[in-house]
Design a protein around this motif. Sequence first.
Motif, PDB file in Angstrom:
ATOM      1  N   ARG A   1       0.983  -1.134   0.153  1.00  0.00           N
ATOM      2  CA  ARG A   1      -0.120   0.006  -0.185  1.00  0.00           C
ATOM      3  C   ARG A   1       0.868   1.413  -0.177  1.00  0.00           C
ATOM      4  O   ARG A   1       1.803   1.303   0.744  1.00  0.00           O
ATOM      5  N   GLU A   2       0.481   2.252  -0.725  1.00  0.00           N
ATOM      6  CA  GLU A   2       0.963   3.610  -0.837  1.00  0.00           C
ATOM      7  C   GLU A   2      -0.127   4.452  -0.088  1.00  0.00           C
ATOM      8  O   GLU A   2      -0.956   4.921  -0.490  1.00  0.00           O
ATOM      9  N   GLU A   3       0.140   4.630   1.177  1.00  0.00           N
ATOM     10  CA  GLU A   3      -0.805   5.473   1.936  1.00  0.00           C
ATOM     11  C   GLU A   3      -0.026   6.529   2.970  1.00  0.00           C
ATOM     12  O   GLU A   3       1.017   6.097   3.368  1.00  0.00           O
ATOM     13  N   THR A   4      -0.717   7.675   3.311  1.00  0.00           N
ATOM     14  CA  THR A   4      -0.372   8.558   4.318  1.00  0.00           C
ATOM     15  C   THR A   4      -0.726   7.916   5.429  1.00  0.00           C
ATOM     16  O   THR A   4      -1.702   7.062   5.746  1.00  0.00           O
TER      17      THR A   4
ATOM     18  N   ASP B   1      -4.334   8.261   5.703  1.00  0.00           N
ATOM     19  CA  ASP B   1      -5.121   6.999   5.310  1.00  0.00           C
ATOM     20  C   ASP B   1      -5.122   5.765   5.911  1.00  0.00           C
ATOM     21  O   ASP B   1      -5.916   5.218   6.065  1.00  0.00           O
ATOM     22  N   ARG B   2      -3.944   5.471   6.721  1.00  0.00           N
ATOM     23  CA  ARG B   2      -3.989   4.543   7.365  1.00  0.00           C
ATOM     24  C   ARG B   2      -4.798   4.500   8.634  1.00  0.00           C
ATOM     25  O   ARG B   2      -5.365   3.585   9.009  1.00  0.00           O
TER      26      ARG B   2
ATOM     27  N   GLN C   1      -7.588   5.927   8.689  1.00  0.00           N
ATOM     28  CA  GLN C   1      -8.994   6.114   8.289  1.00  0.00           C
ATOM     29  C   GLN C   1      -9.230   4.357   7.908  1.00  0.00           C
ATOM     30  O   GLN C   1     -10.290   4.123   8.277  1.00  0.00           O
ATOM     31  N   ARG C   2      -8.359   3.533   7.443  1.00  0.00           N
ATOM     32  CA  ARG C   2      -8.392   2.331   7.042  1.00  0.00           C
ATOM     33  C   ARG C   2      -8.789   1.605   8.655  1.00  0.00           C
ATOM     34  O   ARG C   2      -9.477   0.559   8.500  1.00  0.00           O
TER      35      ARG C   2
END
Length: 223
Positions: free
Chosen positions: A49-52, A55-56, A58-59
């Motif tokens: 995953r490419e996430e900020t 983003d993490r 929220q996931r």
Amino acid sequence: MQGEEVTVRNHAAAGGGGGDGGGDDQARVMDIYPLSSYYFGSKDALALREETLADRVQRMKSHYAAHGLRTCVEAVIVVELFRHPHLLLLQVRNSTFQLPGGRLRPGESDVEGLKRKLTSKLSANGAGDETQWEIGECLGMWWRPDFETLLYPYLPPNIKKPKECTKLFLVKLPVSRKFIVPKNLKLLAVPLCQIHENLKTYGPIIAGVPQLLSKFSFNIIDS
């Protein structure tokens, strides 16, 4: 395999061992084998995953809303190199270090989930190696009280609904085996003395592993 056994005490962590007596010490002996006993190869890259951080978070919130407490299982795997115990770590994008493992699926057991993750990250695709991983005792548990990054090696008494639990399991290696690692990951053997309390490089969970292992004596078995 016949070999010379040399008992080496792990003094990398403070408080290095000790028990009720000789019987307890004997029960805490761990056989470790030279890194050269193992074969290392590569396979197709894993999708990462490419996430900020946002983003993490929220996931994690979405997962918690759907399934409740998120549980991760990670493997503590020790080998010998230069007469010193080394921990096997995965390096992601040449920066982040991880213990092999990952998140459980809903309803999946700790042991079966860890075997699945180890096969995914350390075995050949379709090799059927799930049954060949020897999962030992749970060495420790880390808790995330909320969705922020802070982790505790205990569950704070005022927290009734933690968001994540990470469990560390000892995984015992056989005399030899093949490690087949995705091309976009690196499998490294890092000495315990380098990891001990090195939070800046390895983070709190990995940096605490030498102390968790301080109750063991290591039998280095030479080929």
